[in-house]
Design an enzyme around this catalytic site. Structure first.
Site, mmCIF file in Angstrom:
data_model
loop_
_atom_site.group_PDB
_atom_site.id
_atom_site.type_symbol
_atom_site.label_atom_id
_atom_site.label_comp_id
_atom_site.label_asym_id
_atom_site.label_seq_id
_atom_site.Cartn_x
_atom_site.Cartn_y
_atom_site.Cartn_z
ATOM 1 N N ARG A 45 0.811 -1.227 0.000
ATOM 2 C CA ARG A 45 0.000 0.000 0.000
ATOM 3 C C ARG A 45 0.837 1.265 0.000
ATOM 4 O O ARG A 45 0.472 2.253 -0.602
ATOM 5 C CB ARG A 45 -0.922 -0.005 1.222
ATOM 6 C CG ARG A 45 -2.257 -0.608 0.876
ATOM 7 C CD ARG A 45 -3.231 -0.368 1.948
ATOM 8 N NE ARG A 45 -2.654 -0.770 3.227
ATOM 9 C CZ ARG A 45 -3.370 -0.995 4.302
ATOM 10 N NH1 ARG A 45 -4.668 -0.855 4.281
ATOM 11 N NH2 ARG A 45 -2.796 -1.360 5.433
ATOM 12 N N LYS B 131 -0.395 -20.094 4.103
ATOM 13 C CA LYS B 131 -1.143 -20.462 5.283
ATOM 14 C C LYS B 131 -1.097 -19.314 6.294
ATOM 15 O O LYS B 131 -0.183 -18.490 6.184
ATOM 16 C CB LYS B 131 -0.557 -21.728 5.898
ATOM 17 C CG LYS B 131 0.924 -21.543 6.308
ATOM 18 C CD LYS B 131 1.320 -22.419 7.409
ATOM 19 C CE LYS B 131 1.029 -21.874 8.752
ATOM 20 N NZ LYS B 131 2.002 -20.958 9.311
ATOM 21 N N ASP C 297 2.824 -24.728 1.626
ATOM 22 C CA ASP C 297 3.209 -25.145 2.975
ATOM 23 C C ASP C 297 4.711 -25.358 2.873
ATOM 24 O O ASP C 297 5.162 -26.349 2.295
ATOM 25 C CB ASP C 297 2.512 -26.451 3.363
ATOM 26 C CG ASP C 297 2.874 -26.867 4.775
ATOM 27 O OD1 ASP C 297 4.068 -26.754 5.146
ATOM 28 O OD2 ASP C 297 1.985 -27.295 5.523
ATOM 29 N N HIS C 298 5.484 -24.409 3.385
ATOM 30 C CA HIS C 298 6.915 -24.451 3.059
ATOM 31 C C HIS C 298 7.602 -25.692 3.615
ATOM 32 O O HIS C 298 8.679 -26.053 3.177
ATOM 33 C CB HIS C 298 7.621 -23.157 3.466
ATOM 34 C CG HIS C 298 7.901 -23.016 4.928
ATOM 35 N ND1 HIS C 298 6.949 -22.605 5.821
ATOM 36 C CD2 HIS C 298 9.024 -23.220 5.657
ATOM 37 C CE1 HIS C 298 7.480 -22.556 7.031
ATOM 38 N NE2 HIS C 298 8.742 -22.928 6.962
ATOM 39 N N LYS D 204 11.003 -28.512 2.137
ATOM 40 C CA LYS D 204 12.258 -28.811 2.837
ATOM 41 C C LYS D 204 12.861 -30.083 2.235
ATOM 42 O O LYS D 204 12.139 -31.026 1.911
ATOM 43 C CB LYS D 204 12.012 -28.966 4.337
ATOM 44 C CG LYS D 204 11.645 -27.608 4.981
ATOM 45 C CD LYS D 204 11.721 -27.653 6.479
ATOM 46 C CE LYS D 204 11.155 -26.395 7.103
ATOM 47 N NZ LYS D 204 12.116 -25.321 7.354
ATOM 48 N N GLU E 248 11.049 -24.851 18.174
ATOM 49 C CA GLU E 248 11.718 -23.588 17.830
ATOM 50 C C GLU E 248 12.245 -22.942 19.102
ATOM 51 O O GLU E 248 11.600 -23.061 20.155
ATOM 52 C CB GLU E 248 10.723 -22.623 17.192
ATOM 53 C CG GLU E 248 10.074 -23.150 15.940
ATOM 54 C CD GLU E 248 9.157 -22.101 15.341
ATOM 55 O OE1 GLU E 248 9.640 -21.292 14.544
ATOM 56 O OE2 GLU E 248 7.971 -22.075 15.696
ATOM 57 N N ASP F 260 -1.312 -22.665 13.710
ATOM 58 C CA ASP F 260 -0.122 -22.135 13.039
ATOM 59 C C ASP F 260 0.792 -23.253 12.528
ATOM 60 O O ASP F 260 1.417 -23.112 11.480
ATOM 61 C CB ASP F 260 0.648 -21.244 14.033
ATOM 62 C CG ASP F 260 1.827 -20.524 13.400
ATOM 63 O OD1 ASP F 260 1.626 -19.900 12.335
ATOM 64 O OD2 ASP F 260 2.941 -20.600 13.955
ATOM 65 N N HIS G 260 1.830 -27.766 8.806
ATOM 66 C CA HIS G 260 3.152 -28.398 8.698
ATOM 67 C C HIS G 260 3.179 -29.815 9.284
ATOM 68 O O HIS G 260 3.629 -30.753 8.643
ATOM 69 C CB HIS G 260 4.224 -27.562 9.408
ATOM 70 C CG HIS G 260 4.316 -26.149 8.928
ATOM 71 N ND1 HIS G 260 4.097 -25.780 7.627
ATOM 72 C CD2 HIS G 260 4.633 -24.994 9.581
ATOM 73 C CE1 HIS G 260 4.259 -24.471 7.500
ATOM 74 N NE2 HIS G 260 4.582 -23.967 8.672
ATOM 75 N N LYS H 268 7.133 -23.111 20.785
ATOM 76 C CA LYS H 268 8.075 -21.998 20.724
ATOM 77 C C LYS H 268 8.821 -21.935 22.049
ATOM 78 O O LYS H 268 8.346 -22.439 23.056
ATOM 79 C CB LYS H 268 7.328 -20.696 20.471
ATOM 80 C CG LYS H 268 6.596 -20.698 19.119
ATOM 81 C CD LYS H 268 6.587 -19.337 18.479
ATOM 82 C CE LYS H 268 5.861 -19.334 17.138
ATOM 83 N NZ LYS H 268 6.736 -19.618 15.987
HETATM 84 C C1 BG6 Z 1 5.581 -20.731 9.977
HETATM 85 C C2 BG6 Z 1 4.903 -20.376 11.273
HETATM 86 O O1 BG6 Z 1 4.662 -21.315 9.088
HETATM 87 O O2 BG6 Z 1 6.631 -21.646 10.242
HETATM 88 C C3 BG6 Z 1 5.894 -19.797 12.258
HETATM 89 O O3 BG6 Z 1 3.872 -19.447 11.019
HETATM 90 C C4 BG6 Z 1 7.082 -20.698 12.415
HETATM 91 O O4 BG6 Z 1 5.283 -19.545 13.498
HETATM 92 C C5 BG6 Z 1 7.652 -21.125 11.076
HETATM 93 O O5 BG6 Z 1 8.066 -20.013 13.167
HETATM 94 C C6 BG6 Z 1 8.711 -22.197 11.231
HETATM 95 O O6 BG6 Z 1 9.340 -22.409 9.988
HETATM 96 P P1 BG6 Z 1 10.837 -22.959 9.931
HETATM 97 O O7 BG6 Z 1 11.065 -23.206 8.463
HETATM 98 O O8 BG6 Z 1 11.705 -21.892 10.508
HETATM 99 O O9 BG6 Z 1 10.852 -24.206 10.741
#
Ligand code: BG6
Length: 493
Positions: A51, A150, A179-180, A184, A218, A237, A242, A341
């Site tokens: 924006r 997501k 979904d990253h 991996k 994490e 989340d 994931h 976390k």
């Molecule tokens: C994201 C979450 O999808 O994945 C985050 O929203 C999280 O909260 C993250 O920290 C973790 O990804 P990675 O690749 O660092 O394990």
């Protein structure tokens, strides 16, 4: 980095939310690495959209800064930043106003034969507005693809609404729900391990596997993302997407091919076979926690409420649960999932615990015979460890000890592991949907998650506190120990 990467055809990629954290920390560095590796042709265009008003030059400066941070001290890579920035431009646009859209559409359609990717790295609240405007300007044709991040909704009803709205503008094969975790390396290696080797598949069932553990831990807290995170929590989340995707990759039947629908059909079947968790069994099968202040990352870390700046919240930052896949292959094999976390280590891994040997021929003094474990490490040090029993060398009787066959992908292949987004972004350009979630998968995942959320909401309990820098509430240890099992602890057997 040595590579076998094949260049893709020139494309246009528009990042809505182009000034945001994901764009700067992940998307642009991933595109830059692929560019530096000569996979992205010079005629491609990367358009940042947000924006705020700013000139191309200002935006490029911000991108440069982000890329310099991402490449660290790699001078050879750093030298290519200027060339990459030639591809980058900026367009101020508001999804809720007409201003600027005509110019933007004109600029895009100036080149007509490029694949057009629209990456919606924005709040899901404006997905619908953006898609609608893309349609109004005729930008949703066959060569267009839309990527949505997501969380897709916060429950089944809202996910269905988003899917309906995006689906009214784009066909399902144009929609890339990212979904990253699926990008991996180790997750893709799971496919290689299971289906390119004959060793594991005969053992991949309840007759030989005792249970499976999936941990995504994490060390970070919620950082700057408090306002989003507090409306989500760890179940929405991390678990809804994931962890369930990882579970599907472990549990699915061999697909007939790597064709996107063949793989996604098999994952969907797994989601459909998950035993429901609801008010009747949530107390025995789930644990939720919230971090308090504690010793973490070599210092002291504040609690969740302090990070959030709020006096109270019932949002969970930790979840452990026991899932059951109810089919012939997995009957009676629990899948223990855990994510949180502010844990002591950043570690993501899938641990396949095989069954004990049926009978021991060794004398009692030979040492305990541990069941085999296959540990698939997603991060850090992506790799695979297979724990086997072996004879301790030398005289003095036959002494047994568990030792790992240990393969680090970085060492075995001598290449740096690419970030998940590098692979996934180019899959979007190529139109390969295999590693993206189909609409029915996302909805099936919510269908399983919603009753857990409802059970938590209707219970009178709050998330259990755990100190930052610990492995979550002690109830999560009890969850698995009640079944006579323990959480895998890194190098210990
Ligand atoms: C994201 C979450 O999808 O994945 C985050 O929203 C999280 O909260 C993250 O920290 C973790 O990804 P990675 O690749 O660092 O394990």
């Amino acid at each position: 980095m040595s590579t076998h990467a094949k260049p893709v055809a020139a494309f246009d990629l528009v990042i809505f939310g182009g000034t945001g954290d994901l764009a700067m920390r992940k998307l642009l560095p991933a595109l830059f690495r692929r560019f530096a590796d000569e996979q992205i042709p010079l005629q491609s265009r990367i358009l940042g959209v947000a924006r705020e008003d700013q000139a191309d030059g200002e935006y490029r400066d911000r991108v440069r800064e982000a890329l310099e941070k991402a490449v660290g001290g790699d001078d050879a890579l750093g030298a290519k930043i200027d060339d990459f920035l030639e591809l980058v431009s900026y367009h101020p646009l508001d999804a809720t106003s007409d201003d600027g859209w005509d110019d933007f559409a004109r600029e895009l359609t100036r080149i007509d034969d490029h694949v057009r990717v629209f990456y919606l790295s924005t709040s899901p609240r404006i997905f619908v507005d953006i898609c609608e405007r893309l349609r109004q300007h005729g930008l949703n044709g066959d060569g267009a693809r839309v990527v949505i991040e997501k969380p897709i909704g916060h429950d089944l009803a809202s996910a269905t609404e988003i899917n309906d709205a995006v689906g009214a503008v784009f066909a399902e094969n144009q929609i890339f729900r990212i979904d990253h975790y699926l990008g991996k390396e180790t997750v893709q290696n799971l496919l290689a391990l299971r289906f390119a080797n004959v060793l594991f598949e005969p053992l991949w069932n309840a007759a030989h596997i005792d249970h499976v553990q999936i941990t995504v831990a994490e060390t970070v807290g919620v950082e700057q993302r408090g306002p989003y995170y507090d409306t989500a929590g760890a179940l929405r989340d991390m678990v809804q997407n994931h962890l369930l995707q990882l579970l599907c990759m472990v549990a699915m039947e061999p697909p007939a091919s790597l064709d996107s629908d063949a793989v996604r059909d098999e994952k969907l079947k797994v989601l459909h076979t998950l035993k429901p968790i609801n008010a009747e069994n949530a107390a025995q099968t789930t644990v939720r926690g919230q971090y308090r202040a504690g010793a973490a990352n070599g210092g002291s870390a504040p609690g969740y409420l302090e990070d959030l700046g709020q006096p109270s919240s019932d949002t969970e930052t930790f979840v452990a649960l026991k899932a059951q896949v109810c089919n012939w292959r997995w009957a009676g094999v629990p899948f223990y999932l855990r994510t949180g976390k502010r844990m002591p280590d950043r570690v993501s891994e899938i641990v396949i615990h095989f069954r004990d040997i049926p009978y021991s021929i060794f004398e009692a003094g030979s040492g305990a015979i541990r069941a085999n474990k296959l540990v698939l490490r997603l991060q850090p040090d992506e790799g695979v460890k297979l724990w086997l029993m072996a004879k301790y060398p030398g005289p003095g009787g036959l002494r047994l000890q568990a030792v790992p066959l240990d393969m680090s992908f970085a060492e075995a292949f001598g290449v740096q592991q690419p970030d998940a987004y590098e692979r996934l972004l180019l899959d979007v350009v190529r139109g390969n949907l295999t590693l993206f979630m189909r609409r029915d998968e996302v909805e099936a995942a919510w269908r399983w998650i919603d009753p857990i959320l409802a059970a938590w909401e209707n219970s009178n309990n709050s998330p259990r506190p755990y100190a930052a820098g610990t492995w979550g509430p002690s109830a999560s240890v009890a969850l698995i120990e009640r079944d006579g099992r323990t959480w895998h602890d890194g190098d210990g057997q």
